[in-house]
Design a protein around this motif. Structure first.
Motif, mmCIF file in Angstrom:
data_model
loop_
_atom_site.group_PDB
_atom_site.id
_atom_site.type_symbol
_atom_site.label_atom_id
_atom_site.label_comp_id
_atom_site.label_asym_id
_atom_site.label_seq_id
_atom_site.Cartn_x
_atom_site.Cartn_y
_atom_site.Cartn_z
ATOM 1 N N ILE A 193 -4.882 0.290 3.984
ATOM 2 C CA ILE A 193 -4.111 1.483 4.287
ATOM 3 C C ILE A 193 -4.770 2.653 3.574
ATOM 4 N N ARG B 261 -3.912 4.654 -0.094
ATOM 5 C CA ARG B 261 -3.180 3.823 -1.033
ATOM 6 C C ARG B 261 -4.165 3.282 -2.068
ATOM 7 N N SER B 262 -3.718 3.132 -3.299
ATOM 8 C CA SER B 262 -4.588 2.488 -4.288
ATOM 9 C C SER B 262 -3.787 1.415 -5.015
ATOM 10 N N LEU C 140 -5.382 -4.770 -1.673
ATOM 11 C CA LEU C 140 -5.702 -3.526 -0.956
ATOM 12 C C LEU C 140 -6.151 -3.789 0.479
ATOM 13 N N ALA D 13 -9.401 1.841 -4.636
ATOM 14 C CA ALA D 13 -8.987 2.753 -3.562
ATOM 15 C C ALA D 13 -9.889 2.528 -2.352
#
Length: 308
Positions: free
Chosen positions: A4, A7-8, A124, A50
């Protein structure tokens, strides 16, 4: 599997102390069989991942990471690339490492970065290997990486990467004395081999395979600092002290001022002093600080790599 955007994920993973470390004879392939009792301690690396098209890493935090490689030789980058390769993930990651664990200090900071990276990227990228699926990748990256993933207290055998959890009760209090100079692990091993060759008559031949002493396992099982103080041992210490003679004075200072025992952690040069409780830890830390030594108080065991 798509990450996404924007987002991180931040994961923290612990440094470790080698409470016990035995090194077998030098093998024909240049390696040694080792037996270690690892304890994960409350000094953590934090890795933020990230989304990105490529792979990059940068360092921040109280430990200066300026001299660390940021190319594909970096262990965190290798961890991310290995996960992408094994899962067929097409993107990359930007990694920011907040460093607390000393560099080349025998505390497994780079291994903690790699373990944290695996957990962060798995989350992630949505690759969903989970801890059990990440363990084999961790073992490919280095002996200390699976332990940073798992944490706690564990016995490491073989090259140190064959882990089995050790029963541990209570909390142990440590004061870590940090050295400005790093010691290279391969250099310390070579110094140990030379020392053993030079003193073969006194030391005798080393066994090919080694194991963790029962006394040290018993000490952590009952959570007794005095028993552990008597059982702690590190075969690499003699070599580390030859390469960094000032560590001998440091060990004597700590042990004369309240530590139950001191030990060079892993290949050094970090020295770990075992004390009885938080107050003893604070007192020894201030003694060391007044002597110009950078010292930290930590406790163990703590959990392995976890998402924050």
């Amino acid at each position: 599997m798509s990450a996404i955007r924007g987002r991180s994920i931040t994961v923290r993973a612990p440094g470790k102390i080698n409470v016990f470390f035995r090194v077998g004879a030098l093998q024909s392939d240049g390696y040694h069989d080792v037996a270690s009792l690892y304890q994960a301690v409350s000094l953590f690396e934090e890795v933020t991942a990230a989304p990105s098209d490529g792979f990059s890493v940068r360092f921040t935090g109280p430990i200066d990471g300026g001299a660390l490689p940021t190319d594909d030789t970096n262990l965190a980058i290798r961890a991310a690339r290995l996960l992408a390769e094994r899962t067929g993930y097409a993107g990359g990651v930007d990694l920011t490492v907040f460093k607390w664990v000393p560099i080349a200090g025998g505390m497994g900071g780079g291994s903690a970065d790699a373990a944290a990276t695996l957990v962060a990227c798995d989350e992630l990228w949505g690759t969903e290997l989970g801890r059990s699926g990440l363990l084999p990748l961790a073992a490919e990256l280095g002996a200390d990486v699976p332990f940073a993933l798992e944490g706690g207290t564990a016995v490491g055998t073989g090259r140190g990467d064959e882990l089995s959890p050790a029963l541990a009760k209570g909390t142990f209090h440590w004061v870590l004395a940090l050295s400005e100079a790093g010691l290279s692990t391969p250099v310390v091993y070579r110094a140990l081999d030379r020392h053993r060759d030079a003193h073969l008559r006194d030391l005798g031949r080393q066994p090919d395979q080694v194991k963790v002493d029962t006394a040290v396992l018993q000490a952590v099982r009952v959570g007794d600092a005095d028993s552990l103080a008597e059982a702690m041992h590190n075969d690499l210490q003699v070599a580390a002290l030859k390469l960094a003679p000032e560590l001998t004075e440091l060990l004597e200072l700590g042990e004369s001022r309240g530590a139950r025992a001191g030990i060079v952690s892993g290949s050094g040069p970090t020295v770990a002093f075992l004390v009885g409780d938080a107050q003893e830890a604070a007192e020894l830390r201030s003694v060391l600080s007044r002597a110009g030594v950078r010292a930290l108080t930590v406790t163990g065991p703590v959990a392995g790599a976890r998402i924050l």
